[in-house]
Design an enzyme around this catalytic site. Structure first.
Site, PDB file in Angstrom:
ATOM      1  N   CYS A  13      75.879   2.689  93.675  1.00  0.00           N
ATOM      2  CA  CYS A  13      75.352   2.368  94.997  1.00  0.00           C
ATOM      3  C   CYS A  13      73.834   2.272  94.939  1.00  0.00           C
ATOM      4  O   CYS A  13      73.218   2.483  93.893  1.00  0.00           O
ATOM      5  CB  CYS A  13      75.781   3.410  96.026  1.00  0.00           C
ATOM      6  SG  CYS A  13      75.031   5.033  95.744  1.00  0.00           S
ATOM      7  N   CYS A  16      71.751   5.065  93.472  1.00  0.00           N
ATOM      8  CA  CYS A  16      71.664   5.115  91.996  1.00  0.00           C
ATOM      9  C   CYS A  16      70.476   4.296  91.502  1.00  0.00           C
ATOM     10  O   CYS A  16      69.646   4.780  90.718  1.00  0.00           O
ATOM     11  CB  CYS A  16      72.945   4.572  91.364  1.00  0.00           C
ATOM     12  SG  CYS A  16      74.442   5.485  91.777  1.00  0.00           S
ATOM     13  N   ASP A 415      48.870 -33.101  95.951  1.00  0.00           N
ATOM     14  CA  ASP A 415      47.959 -33.847  95.094  1.00  0.00           C
ATOM     15  C   ASP A 415      48.474 -35.291  95.024  1.00  0.00           C
ATOM     16  O   ASP A 415      49.682 -35.519  95.053  1.00  0.00           O
ATOM     17  CB  ASP A 415      47.933 -33.220  93.697  1.00  0.00           C
ATOM     18  CG  ASP A 415      46.970 -33.926  92.773  1.00  0.00           C
ATOM     19  OD1 ASP A 415      45.782 -33.977  93.115  1.00  0.00           O
ATOM     20  OD2 ASP A 415      47.406 -34.429  91.730  1.00  0.00           O
ATOM     21  N   ASP A 615      50.694 -31.514  89.529  1.00  0.00           N
ATOM     22  CA  ASP A 615      51.364 -31.698  88.245  1.00  0.00           C
ATOM     23  C   ASP A 615      50.425 -31.617  87.048  1.00  0.00           C
ATOM     24  O   ASP A 615      50.880 -31.623  85.904  1.00  0.00           O
ATOM     25  CB  ASP A 615      52.089 -33.054  88.216  1.00  0.00           C
ATOM     26  CG  ASP A 615      51.112 -34.216  88.070  1.00  0.00           C
ATOM     27  OD1 ASP A 615      50.011 -34.127  88.658  1.00  0.00           O
ATOM     28  OD2 ASP A 615      51.439 -35.190  87.387  1.00  0.00           O
ATOM     29  N   ASP A 619      45.248 -28.983  88.384  1.00  0.00           N
ATOM     30  CA  ASP A 619      45.878 -28.456  89.599  1.00  0.00           C
ATOM     31  C   ASP A 619      46.184 -26.963  89.489  1.00  0.00           C
ATOM     32  O   ASP A 619      46.471 -26.311  90.493  1.00  0.00           O
ATOM     33  CB  ASP A 619      47.194 -29.197  89.897  1.00  0.00           C
ATOM     34  CG  ASP A 619      46.970 -30.673  90.187  1.00  0.00           C
ATOM     35  OD1 ASP A 619      45.960 -30.983  90.836  1.00  0.00           O
ATOM     36  OD2 ASP A 619      47.800 -31.498  89.762  1.00  0.00           O
TER      37      ASP A 619
END
Length: 720
Positions: A13, A16, A415, A615, A619
């Site tokens: 549970c 634990c 971008d 990309d 960036d």
């Protein structure tokens, strides 16, 4: 800092997992420890003053098992299957002994007396269930208490023991009031709930299992001119791999011979196969559809794209979202609080009406209904299914924190180059004056084939795609910043900007309207002169992706402000912005690469939750500074490393899809937490007031976890 992932056994549970986390994080040499109940894994960051064996010993000292995760070995699945077998056997054994006890209750209510009503007979049936099947709960409770905490096992052991030993006292005293059916039924129902929970847990990680099963175990390689099949582990970088139609690509590589179409849907979610020719990249796990190809191996093992995706999804599924912190804090103190409430309930019932039976049953009901299992599963199961759903659709989310954060976004910066646009200049328009268009292109491309300028490459590629003949160029001369000139078939050719034309005293007034029209559309216009006469204009532009305009509309419909960021001049930027539906006030033009992150910070200062999409290498700082950084998967590795979410496809529609996935996942988490909290908040007082039978409480407790898991699994049906 070092990092290790451990497989944990013995957790039942949230108490634990909370206990393990608390003990590990208390160690000064541990930077952070995150324990995930749903995956049964721990991710621990630690320094050189401690080693893995010390961490494992600390976990084992709490009564749990721990082993270092082995790449490629699905130990979690093995452990789950073993646990499932044990649970099935225990449940069937327990059910066989419990049914007669449960039946006795109905015979008693109907006033029918038979051997099932006999106290000694009930004792004989209940004892194996309590101490053979129920031994797991006693064992877990003792381990938990030894470590200085209390978990679900403590509640079950206390509740069922109270009912069993009180009934035993009645048997020995000759009092014909027994609660053996309650203790046995509670254990049986909890085992049933655990079986269903274990099965549902396996389904939450189906996405990662599918990814793991994609890569083939063997590869057909060509060494020294001989074709042979080898184990995937024997493939080395530089090997030549031969792939037939219908076969899976075993490792990453570059096509060196042949052509085919490849099904990359496992990577991108895109159903249309992709054409592959010499020089194109292929990745492990994708399927060759209809042609023989040979490719040279570039990445193997854990370095393949597929392995990186699996690692990213595994890390995300093992992480915790901030929303889980409240549940973790409550779980840590919940069990001791429930035991105290049960004791108070028992005492108050004795004081109020002196009914020992009522006091005991009410206290037992409090103990068995109050387990915090559902709390511990509420968040991680939803995170697991959500990140898995994202991976199936080409959306890789680094962690639960980022999945949670994405739903708060109200501003997204895109971008331009490589994100909104393809990132590669292409010929878009041609104006030819008193010359055949194909002839104009032939002369222009022939002149440019010796140039390395991107505009020249675009013109040459346009000619090659259309199989237009390229001619020999003589007296080639490149004029920096202006263009080029030379001689083709005894004709003087000049190609470049207006400055070149002016320097050569060429009148271009008759083609200036076409040139200005193209430039007003945000394109770069190249003028071509033949024998001193301006003969045409070729427009070159970085073309907009098919998905960009639709993606921006989708984001705006979600109430998100969309901005475009570019280093282009304002005129070009506004032309692109207009084409994709962005107003002028949402365009940041002429922004130098090093200033991109400043624009992100400006919007954040305005109180906006900002997503940045890019990309390129330049960036990366902006992606890191944004609340959520989105990297286009067709871009650079550095951008993907800096980003929080990687979109494997270059399709911008994945951005609104990922935000929608975040919203649906968070809604599921809130639903789970609400029901988990409400269940315990309502169940405990109802049980304490004596309105709840312990058997019903046991069933409700067992099925609360199953309901949370089932709700999380609904995310698998979300359409993105």
């Amino acid at each position: 800092m070092n990092k290790v992932k451990l497989d944990i056994t013995g957790m039942h549970c949230a108490a634990c997992s909370a206990r393990i986390e608390k003990v590990l994080n208390r160690n000064k040499n541990v930077n952070s420890a995150v324990v995930n109940l749903a995956t049964a894994k721990a991710i621990v960051e630690y320094n050189d003053q401690i080693d893995i064996s010390d961490i494992i010993s600390a976990i084992e000292g709490l009564g749990f098992g721990a082993t270092e995760e082995v790449i490629g070995l699905d130990r979690e699945r093995e452990n789950r299957e073993k646990e499932m077998k044990k649970l099935k056997f225990s449940f069937i054994f327990s059910l066989i002994f419990t049914i007669p006890l449960f039946s006795a209750m109905f015979f008693h209510m109907a006033g029918i007396h038979n051997i099932l009503m006999n106290g000694w007979f009930q004792l004989a049936l209940a004892t194996p269930v309590q101490f053979i099947i129920g031994f797991r709960f006693y064992k877990g409770a003792i381990k938990s208490l030894k470590s200085g905490a209390a978990n679900m096992d403590v509640l079950i052991a206390l509740g069922t023991s109270a009912a069993y030993f009180y009934s035993l006292y009645h048997v020995l005293s000759g009092i014909e009031v027994y609660y053996f059916e309650s203790s046995a039924m509670i254990i049986t129902l909890i085992l049933l709930g655990k079986m269903l929970e274990t099965r549902a847990k396996g389904k939450t990680s189906e996405a990662i299992k599918k990814l793991m099963g994609l890569a083939p175990k063997t590869a057909t390689i060509i060494r020294d001119g001989v074709e042979k099949v080898v184990d995937i582990d024997e493939v080395i970088i530089g090997d030549i791999i031969f792939i037939r139609p219908g076969e899976k690509i075993p490792v990453d590589g570059i096509v060196i011979e042949g052509r085919s179409t490849i099904d990359e849907s496992m990577l991108t979610g895109e159903s249309m196969p992709v054409n592959k020719v010499e020089g194109d990249e292929v990745v492990a796990g994708t399927i060759n559809k209809n042609g023989n190809i040979k490719f040279k191996t570039t990445r193997i093992g854990k370095d393949t794209v597929l392995s990186q995706i699996i690692k990213m999804v595994e890390d995300a599924q093992g992480s915790k979202a901030p929303v889980q912190r409240l549940a973790d804090k409550i779980s840590g103190i919940f069990v001791p609080a429930v035991v105290i409430i049960a004791i108070i309930t028992f005492i108050l019932w004795l004081i109020i009406n002196g009914d020992m039976n009522k006091a005991l049953i009410s206290a037992v009901a409090v103990l068995v209904i109050a387990c915090p299992c559902a709390l511990g599963l509420a968040t991680p199961t939803a995170i697991m299914v959500g990140t898995g759903k994202g991976a199936e659709n080409g959306i890789l989310i680094k962690s639960g924190e980022h999945l949670e954060r994405a739903h708060d976004l109200n501003a997204v910066i895109l971008d331009k180059t490589g994100t909104i646009t393809e990132g590669q200049p292409r010929v878009t328009d041609i104006y030819a004056k008193e010359i055949d268009e194909e002839r104009l292109i032939s002369l222009a491309a022939s002149a440019e084939k010796g140039s390395e300028h991107p505009l020249g490459e675009a013109i040459v590629n346009y000619a090659l795609e259309r199989k237009i003949e390229l001619l020999e160029m003589k007296d080639f001369d490149s004029i920096t910043g202006k263009g080029i000139k030379g001689n083709i078939e005894n004709r003087d050719i000049a190609i470049g900007n207006t400055s070149l034309m002016e320097s050569l005293n060429i009148d271009f007034s008759e083609i200036v309207m076409a040139k200005e029209k193209f430039e007003n559309e945000g394109k770069t216009a190249v003028v071509i002169a033949i024998d001193g006469i301006a003969s045409g204009v070729i427009a070159v532009a970085d073309t907009i992706k098919d998905s960009s305009k639709e993606a921006i509309e989708m984001l705006k419909d979600m109430g998100i402000d969309v901005y475009m960021l570019t280093g282009d001049n304002l005129k070009t930027a506004r032309a692109i912005g207009k084409e994709v539906g962005l107003s002028e006030d949402k365009i940041f033009a002429e922004v130098l690469p090093e200033h991109k992150s400043e624009k992100v910070l400006e919007l954040k200062k305005e109180g906006k939750c900002v997503g940045m999409v890019g990309d390129g290498i330049n960036d990366a700082p902006a992606l890191a500074n944004a609340d959520i950084g989105f990297a286009i998967g067709t871009g650079t590795d550095i951008a993907m490393e800096a980003a929080d979410i990687t979109l494997i496809k270059g399709d911008l529609r994945s951005i609104p899809k990922s935000i929608y996935l975040s919203k649906r996942t968070m809604r599921t988490i809130y639903q789970n937490l609400f029901w988990a909290f409400a269940y315990n908040s309502l169940g405990i007082p109802i049980a304490a007031l004596g309105f709840l039978n312990p058997m019903i409480g046991g069933a409700a407790m067992a099925f609360s976890s199953v309901s949370v898991l089932t709700n999380s699994l609904r995310l698998k049906n979300v359409k993105l």
